[in-house]
Design an enzyme around this catalytic site. Sequence first.
Site, PDB file in Angstrom:
ATOM      1  N   ASP A  16       0.850  -1.185   0.000  1.00 24.84           N
ATOM      2  CA  ASP A  16       0.000   0.000   0.000  1.00 24.84           C
ATOM      3  C   ASP A  16       0.888   1.238   0.000  1.00 24.84           C
ATOM      4  O   ASP A  16       1.018   1.942   1.002  1.00 24.84           O
ATOM      5  CB  ASP A  16      -0.899  -0.033   1.238  1.00 24.84           C
ATOM      6  CG  ASP A  16      -2.054   0.960   1.145  1.00 24.84           C
ATOM      7  OD1 ASP A  16      -2.251   1.531   0.055  1.00 24.84           O
ATOM      8  OD2 ASP A  16      -2.753   1.144   2.153  1.00 24.84           O
ATOM      9  N   LYS A 131      -9.424   1.613  -9.525  1.00 26.36           N
ATOM     10  CA  LYS A 131     -10.017   1.744  -8.192  1.00 26.36           C
ATOM     11  C   LYS A 131     -11.171   2.745  -8.223  1.00 26.36           C
ATOM     12  O   LYS A 131     -11.022   3.865  -8.724  1.00 26.36           O
ATOM     13  CB  LYS A 131      -8.977   2.214  -7.181  1.00 26.36           C
ATOM     14  CG  LYS A 131      -8.022   1.141  -6.728  1.00 26.36           C
ATOM     15  CD  LYS A 131      -7.007   1.674  -5.737  1.00 26.36           C
ATOM     16  CE  LYS A 131      -7.592   1.854  -4.360  1.00 26.36           C
ATOM     17  NZ  LYS A 131      -6.556   2.266  -3.374  1.00 26.36           N
ATOM     18  N   PHE A 177     -12.228  -2.073   4.221  1.00 27.38           N
ATOM     19  CA  PHE A 177     -11.318  -1.397   5.133  1.00 27.38           C
ATOM     20  C   PHE A 177     -11.459  -1.942   6.555  1.00 27.38           C
ATOM     21  O   PHE A 177     -12.559  -2.221   7.007  1.00 27.38           O
ATOM     22  CB  PHE A 177     -11.584   0.108   5.123  1.00 27.38           C
ATOM     23  CG  PHE A 177     -10.989   0.816   3.934  1.00 27.38           C
ATOM     24  CD1 PHE A 177     -10.734   0.142   2.752  1.00 27.38           C
ATOM     25  CD2 PHE A 177     -10.689   2.157   3.999  1.00 27.38           C
ATOM     26  CE1 PHE A 177     -10.189   0.792   1.654  1.00 27.38           C
ATOM     27  CE2 PHE A 177     -10.145   2.821   2.909  1.00 27.38           C
ATOM     28  CZ  PHE A 177      -9.894   2.134   1.740  1.00 27.38           C
TER      29      PHE A 177
END
Length: 317
Positions: A16, A131, A177
């Site tokens: 990430d 995304k 998340f």
Amino acid sequence: MNQLEQLKSMTKVVADTGDVDAIKRYQPVDATTNPSLILKAATLPQYSTLLDKALEYGRQKSDLQSEQVRHVCDYLTVGIGKEIQGVVPGFISTEVDARLSFDTEATIAKARELIKLYEASGADTSRVLIKIASTWEGIKAAEILEKDGIRCNLTLLFNLAQAKACAEAGVYLISPFVGRILDWYKNSTGTEHYAPTEDPGVISVSEIYNYYKQHGYKTVVMGASFRNIDEIRQLAGCDCLTISPTLLDELEQSSEPLEQKLFSDNPASTLNKESLNETSFRWAMNESPMATEKLAEGIRNFAIDQGKLEALIAEQV
């Protein structure tokens, strides 16, 4: 083996970050970026040449400063993505402008524009994921893009309703998340500490993973947004986990045995399969203050960082 090596044996590890040096060090399979990470990467010395090329590209595309800035941002985002793609064997995720999150047609157009830029750069577009925020409009855009052969990563996903809609739309990958869910529960309940097994974010992603495996959905589950390595440990076995360099380093420093928690062939779920239309999706979101608030907050924050990136570019254009 250290815990990072153990994790890689049961879960695909994704970096990430937009920092190529960090990616080279930890050797993840995939990598993902967002406006916040692109903003940070744009200030790194190793991207100065790419930034110069992006500025020239923007000037060639338009005489209007606002249009120049837009083109520079897209070129820079794709350029960083292409460079990252050169050091990972798998996918690079590139995010659509969060300000388009409630516009299906604009999201589709931007996604196609980014893919064309990747094609022009010589990148392997079969290893690019677009995304998109997990709004109803974003999920519908992804459904169309997937049918056109453009794979998508639906991000800012906070509950099972979003996950169900994504699976029914045939989305390639979702990014539920973890840490941001934990943040919400800490703030709303006043509870400062949750045991790893009671972490609300861990519970949410585990529920989504098990639901997908129970009903045979092919959509990949990639846990994201971690606050600590205990959250990662509790999701060992998940399809993918996207992890920051700081937490990758913590895993690398630990040699304790890592126990697999999630199993695709033995999902811990008994939930009935459910297809959501727009009305039922929006009602499910309305019934989840956490998901509604965190989705809106995430979109706002990505939009803020996109604006900061544009301001940085505008100074140089």
